[in-house]
Enzyme design. Sequence first.
Site, PDB file in Angstrom:
ATOM      1  N   HIS A 161       0.246 -13.520   1.474  1.00 49.43           N
ATOM      2  CA  HIS A 161      -0.029 -12.067   1.034  1.00 49.43           C
ATOM      3  C   HIS A 161       0.666 -11.869  -0.280  1.00 49.43           C
ATOM      4  O   HIS A 161       0.080 -11.150  -1.084  1.00 49.43           O
ATOM      5  CB  HIS A 161       0.527 -11.329   2.129  1.00 49.43           C
ATOM      6  CG  HIS A 161       0.247  -9.908   2.101  1.00 49.43           C
ATOM      7  ND1 HIS A 161      -1.104  -9.482   2.053  1.00 49.43           N
ATOM      8  CD2 HIS A 161       0.849  -8.823   2.192  1.00 49.43           C
ATOM      9  CE1 HIS A 161      -1.424  -8.097   1.721  1.00 49.43           C
ATOM     10  NE2 HIS A 161      -0.083  -7.599   1.820  1.00 49.43           N
ATOM     11  N   ALA A 178      -8.937  -7.111  -2.187  1.00 50.37           N
ATOM     12  CA  ALA A 178      -8.690  -8.447  -2.574  1.00 50.37           C
ATOM     13  C   ALA A 178      -9.492  -9.101  -1.671  1.00 50.37           C
ATOM     14  O   ALA A 178      -9.536  -8.990  -0.427  1.00 50.37           O
ATOM     15  CB  ALA A 178      -7.146  -8.634  -2.301  1.00 50.37           C
ATOM     16  N   TYR A 230      -6.996  -5.153  11.362  1.00 50.48           N
ATOM     17  CA  TYR A 230      -5.987  -6.083  11.694  1.00 50.48           C
ATOM     18  C   TYR A 230      -4.603  -5.381  12.224  1.00 50.48           C
ATOM     19  O   TYR A 230      -3.774  -5.945  12.919  1.00 50.48           O
ATOM     20  CB  TYR A 230      -5.701  -7.213  11.146  1.00 50.48           C
ATOM     21  CG  TYR A 230      -5.245  -6.862   9.459  1.00 50.48           C
ATOM     22  CD1 TYR A 230      -4.003  -6.471   9.273  1.00 50.48           C
ATOM     23  CD2 TYR A 230      -6.261  -6.985   8.376  1.00 50.48           C
ATOM     24  CE1 TYR A 230      -3.444  -5.817   8.158  1.00 50.48           C
ATOM     25  CE2 TYR A 230      -5.666  -6.707   7.361  1.00 50.48           C
ATOM     26  CZ  TYR A 230      -4.539  -6.409   6.888  1.00 50.48           C
ATOM     27  OH  TYR A 230      -4.066  -5.791   5.811  1.00 50.48           O
ATOM     28  N   HIS A 274      -6.498  -0.876   7.800  1.00 52.36           N
ATOM     29  CA  HIS A 274      -7.322  -2.157   8.260  1.00 52.36           C
ATOM     30  C   HIS A 274      -7.270  -2.380   9.754  1.00 52.36           C
ATOM     31  O   HIS A 274      -6.440  -1.967  10.429  1.00 52.36           O
ATOM     32  CB  HIS A 274      -6.403  -3.283   7.677  1.00 52.36           C
ATOM     33  CG  HIS A 274      -6.174  -3.459   6.223  1.00 52.36           C
ATOM     34  ND1 HIS A 274      -5.302  -2.797   5.369  1.00 52.36           N
ATOM     35  CD2 HIS A 274      -7.166  -3.991   5.462  1.00 52.36           C
ATOM     36  CE1 HIS A 274      -5.558  -2.973   4.258  1.00 52.36           C
ATOM     37  NE2 HIS A 274      -6.451  -3.751   4.173  1.00 52.36           N
ATOM     38  N   HIS A 322       0.846  -1.136   0.143  1.00 55.35           N
ATOM     39  CA  HIS A 322      -0.034   0.012  -0.099  1.00 55.35           C
ATOM     40  C   HIS A 322       0.946   1.225   0.131  1.00 55.35           C
ATOM     41  O   HIS A 322       1.823   1.529   1.016  1.00 55.35           O
ATOM     42  CB  HIS A 322      -0.997   0.208   1.281  1.00 55.35           C
ATOM     43  CG  HIS A 322      -1.859  -1.059   1.387  1.00 55.35           C
ATOM     44  ND1 HIS A 322      -3.337  -0.798   0.887  1.00 55.35           N
ATOM     45  CD2 HIS A 322      -1.731  -2.498   1.567  1.00 55.35           C
ATOM     46  CE1 HIS A 322      -3.713  -1.979   0.881  1.00 55.35           C
ATOM     47  NE2 HIS A 322      -2.922  -2.884   1.415  1.00 55.35           N
TER      48      HIS A 322
HETATM   49  N1  HPA Z   1      -9.172 -14.461   2.948  1.00 57.34           N
HETATM   50  C1  HPA Z   1      -9.362 -13.242   3.658  1.00 57.34           C
HETATM   51  N2  HPA Z   1      -8.708 -12.289   3.079  1.00 57.34           N
HETATM   52  C2  HPA Z   1      -8.289 -12.171   1.782  1.00 57.34           C
HETATM   53  C3  HPA Z   1      -8.182 -13.384   1.245  1.00 57.34           C
HETATM   54  C4  HPA Z   1      -8.518 -14.518   1.753  1.00 57.34           C
HETATM   55  O1  HPA Z   1      -8.417 -15.579   1.499  1.00 57.34           O
HETATM   56  N3  HPA Z   1      -7.576 -13.318  -0.134  1.00 57.34           N
HETATM   57  C5  HPA Z   1      -7.377 -11.812  -0.097  1.00 57.34           C
HETATM   58  N4  HPA Z   1      -7.871 -11.426   0.957  1.00 57.34           N
END
Ligand code: HPA
Length: 285
Positions: free
Chosen positions: A257, A118, A90, A88, A66
């Site tokens: 990721h 994503a 998290y 985010h 990012h």
């Molecule tokens: N799970 C949760 N978040 C995500 C995923 C996934 O498989 N792929 C990209 N973001």
Amino acid sequence: MTTYDHYTISDYDLAVEALRARTSVQPLVGLILGSGLGTLAESIEKADYIPYNEVPRFPQSQVLGHRNRFVAGTLEGVSVLAMQGRIHYYEGFSMQAVTFPVRVMQRMGVKVLIVTNAAGGLNPSFAAGDLMLITDHINLPGMAGNHPLIGHNDDALGERFPDMSAAYDPQLCAVARSTAQAKGITLHEGVYMGLSGPSFETPAEVRMLQRLGADAVGMSTVGEVTVARHGGMRVLGFSGITNMLVAGETHGQEVSHADVLAMGRDKIAPALAALVRGVLASLRG
Ligand code: HPA
């Protein structure tokens, strides 16, 4: 961990003031670009770049992949304020912090929010690399009490109990469908499940999410969209399916990721850019 922050309009307006000092763009459309999907912002014309760390009160995100800046300018003749990278949950921010940028957009005068993310594919008819029009969402953290609108409600920002029966604007969805068709882009549709992350899902969780009616799952979006609706914006959302989640064996189905970013950048971002451009062109009116 559930944390709450309390921001007031004067916090948002401090940020707005800083943005206005850096750009004269009066944005009609806000764009939130997800993991690996930020390249669209590079093609914004007459662009002003405002890093998040130069905006007062702004949560400072550190996620790889990012750029963490606003890009204000023109795309397809429409004035836009794009976020290259989002905040985010998290990362340890409260949901109020995660959605701070949406309030800033609201106070900047943004009327339409286009969100991208994503996501992992739960619907077995999807494949990695596909795009999904988000027609609805499930805000699982919100339903469990971690909701961005918990706390004092400022009526100047929106009503106490906002309606969410058509969170993803049906007219904008129709525009997205016709744009996809005109450009020959395959566009699935479905329900986005928002989770806190950061771990990816276990096979049992994948089964659970499928049974709950989700087609894709990710770690963002639902809070932002809820606040955007609270603030009276019209919302359009797209998920880039970066990987498929499998309910059975874990063997050979690891998610990383790095893979999410690579798939977003290489396969999804170009199609998504074409789609968003088409929608913007139709908003030019
Ligand atoms: N799970 C949760 N978040 C995500 C995923 C996934 O498989 N792929 C990209 N973001």
